[in-house]
Design a protein around this motif. Structure first.
Motif, PDB file in Angstrom:
ATOM      1  N   VAL A 189      -7.889  -8.469 -10.672  1.00 27.72           N
ATOM      2  CA  VAL A 189      -6.861  -8.266  -9.531  1.00 27.72           C
ATOM      3  C   VAL A 189      -5.767  -9.467 -10.097  1.00 27.72           C
ATOM      4  N   ILE A 224      -6.629 -14.334  -2.796  1.00 28.49           N
ATOM      5  CA  ILE A 224      -6.793 -13.027  -2.493  1.00 28.49           C
ATOM      6  C   ILE A 224      -7.090 -12.663  -0.957  1.00 28.49           C
ATOM      7  N   LEU A 249     -14.025 -10.098  -2.753  1.00 27.81           N
ATOM      8  CA  LEU A 249     -12.621 -10.669  -2.915  1.00 27.81           C
ATOM      9  C   LEU A 249     -12.168 -11.617  -1.852  1.00 27.81           C
ATOM     10  N   VAL A 297      -7.918  -9.331   1.479  1.00 26.54           N
ATOM     11  CA  VAL A 297      -7.985  -7.804   1.863  1.00 26.54           C
ATOM     12  C   VAL A 297      -7.333  -7.672   3.145  1.00 26.54           C
ATOM     13  N   VAL A 304      -2.704 -12.682  -2.915  1.00 26.19           N
ATOM     14  CA  VAL A 304      -2.425 -11.172  -3.018  1.00 26.19           C
ATOM     15  C   VAL A 304      -2.789 -10.439  -2.049  1.00 26.19           C
ATOM     16  N   ARG A 305      -1.910  -9.788  -1.514  1.00 26.50           N
ATOM     17  CA  ARG A 305      -2.516  -8.956  -0.275  1.00 26.50           C
ATOM     18  C   ARG A 305      -3.029  -7.466  -1.223  1.00 26.50           C
ATOM     19  N   VAL A 306      -4.339  -7.239  -0.872  1.00 23.09           N
ATOM     20  CA  VAL A 306      -4.739  -6.024  -1.474  1.00 23.09           C
ATOM     21  C   VAL A 306      -5.516  -5.336  -0.422  1.00 23.09           C
ATOM     22  N   LEU A 314      -6.648  -1.558  -4.581  1.00 29.07           N
ATOM     23  CA  LEU A 314      -7.910  -1.429  -5.507  1.00 29.07           C
ATOM     24  C   LEU A 314      -8.496  -0.172  -4.978  1.00 29.07           C
ATOM     25  N   ASP A 330       0.607  -5.852  -1.972  1.00 29.92           N
ATOM     26  CA  ASP A 330       0.716  -6.174  -3.605  1.00 29.92           C
ATOM     27  C   ASP A 330      -0.115  -5.510  -4.406  1.00 29.92           C
ATOM     28  N   LEU A 331      -1.280  -5.023  -4.031  1.00 28.80           N
ATOM     29  CA  LEU A 331      -1.907  -4.232  -5.010  1.00 28.80           C
ATOM     30  C   LEU A 331      -3.343  -3.440  -4.209  1.00 28.80           C
TER      31      LEU A 331
END
Length: 221
Positions: A120, A32, A26, A34, A7-9, A57, A54-55
C-alpha cells in the motif's frame, strides 16, 4: 494528499472474512485508514462517486462486477485513485490483464500483513509492487506471451527517459530513481508522466508491462 494524512483505503472483496482480515492488517498502521469495505465493483464505483479515496485494495473475481471490469471504469471516471489487486490464485493471463490496463500492483492473499502494508505504501509512493509469488517473472512471461512482435515501438523516448524507464522496470520508487540518476524527485515525476503519455499507459505498472511487451527492456529469466 497531505504527507501527514493517512492513506484512505477501500477494501473490495466478496468474502466477508477476507474483508475483515485485510481491515485488521491495515488498521494497525497509523498511516493507513480503511474507510470502506465493499463486496463488488458496482458498490465501489458508487462509493467513489461520493467519497475521496487514495487507494483501492480489490479482489479480481467477484460477483455483480469483477475487479477487471471495475478497473476499466474506474480508470476513466477516477484516474487519480490507485488500485492494488489481491487474489487467491496465480493466473498469468489475469495478472497481465489487470496490470496492463491500469492496475498499480498485484498481491496474492497469502501475503503477510507486513507485505500488504508495504505494498500500500509503495503504490502511494509511486512504486509498482508485485507479490513475490507472482513477481516480475510472471509479468515478463505474460508480456512475452502477448508480445506484439510485428508492431514493436520505441515511442520516441529520449536517452534519459529510457534510463528512467529501465529503473521503473526494476520496481524503483521515485526517490530511488532520483538518487540513482542524480535528479530531483519532482524531475523524476515529470519524466514518468512524459513516459506514460508517450507510451499511452494509465499507470506505472502499465508502463512496466508495456516495456517488456514491446522489447524496451530485456526479458530475463
Amino acid at each position: 494528499m497531505s504527507t501527514d494524512a493517512p492513506v484512505r483505503v477501500v477494501i473490495v472483496d466478496d468474502e466477508p472474512v477476507a474483508r475483515d482480515g485485510l481491515t485488521m492488517y491495515l488498521d494497525g498502521a497509523e498511516d493507513i485508514e480503511v474507510v470502506a469495505r465493499l463486496s463488488n465493483g458496482v458498490e465501489l464505483l458508487d462509493y467513489l462517486n461520493a467519497h475521496h479515496v487514495d487507494l483501492v485494495l480489490m479482489d479480481v473475481r467477484m460477483p455483480v462486477m469483477d475487479g477487471s471490469t471495475a478497473l476499466s471504469r474506474l480508470t476513466v471516471a477516477h484516474p487519480q485513485v490507485r488500485v492494488l489487486f489481491m487474489t487467491s490464485f496465480d493466473d498469468e493471463e489475469i495478472v497481465y490483464q489487470v496490470l496492463s490496463h491500469g492496475g498499480h500492483g498485484f498481491l496474492l492473499k497469502n501475503a503477510t500483513p507486513e507485505e500488504i502494508r508495504a505494498a500500500v505504501r509503495a503504490v502511494v509512493g509511486g512504486g509498482v509492487p508485485v507479490s513475490p509469488t507472482v513477481n516480475a517473472r510472471i509479468v515478463r512471461e505474460a508480456a512475452s506471451q502477448y508480445r506484439r512482435r510485428s508492431q514493436l515501438e520505441d515511442f520516441g523516448l529520449s536517452e534519459r527517459e529510457s534510463d528512467v524507464l529501465r529503473l521503473l522496470c526494476q520496481a524503483a520508487s521515485n526517490r530511488e530513481i532520483a538518487k540513482r540518476l542524480s535528479l530531483s524527485e519532482s524531475t523524476v515525476k515529470a519524466y514518468v508522466s512524459t513516459i506514460m503519455m508517450r507510451m499511452g499507459c494509465t499507470s506505472r505498472l502499465h508502463v512496466v508491462v508495456t516495456a517488456f511487451e514491446q522489447g524496451l527492456v530485456p526479458l530475463r529469466g
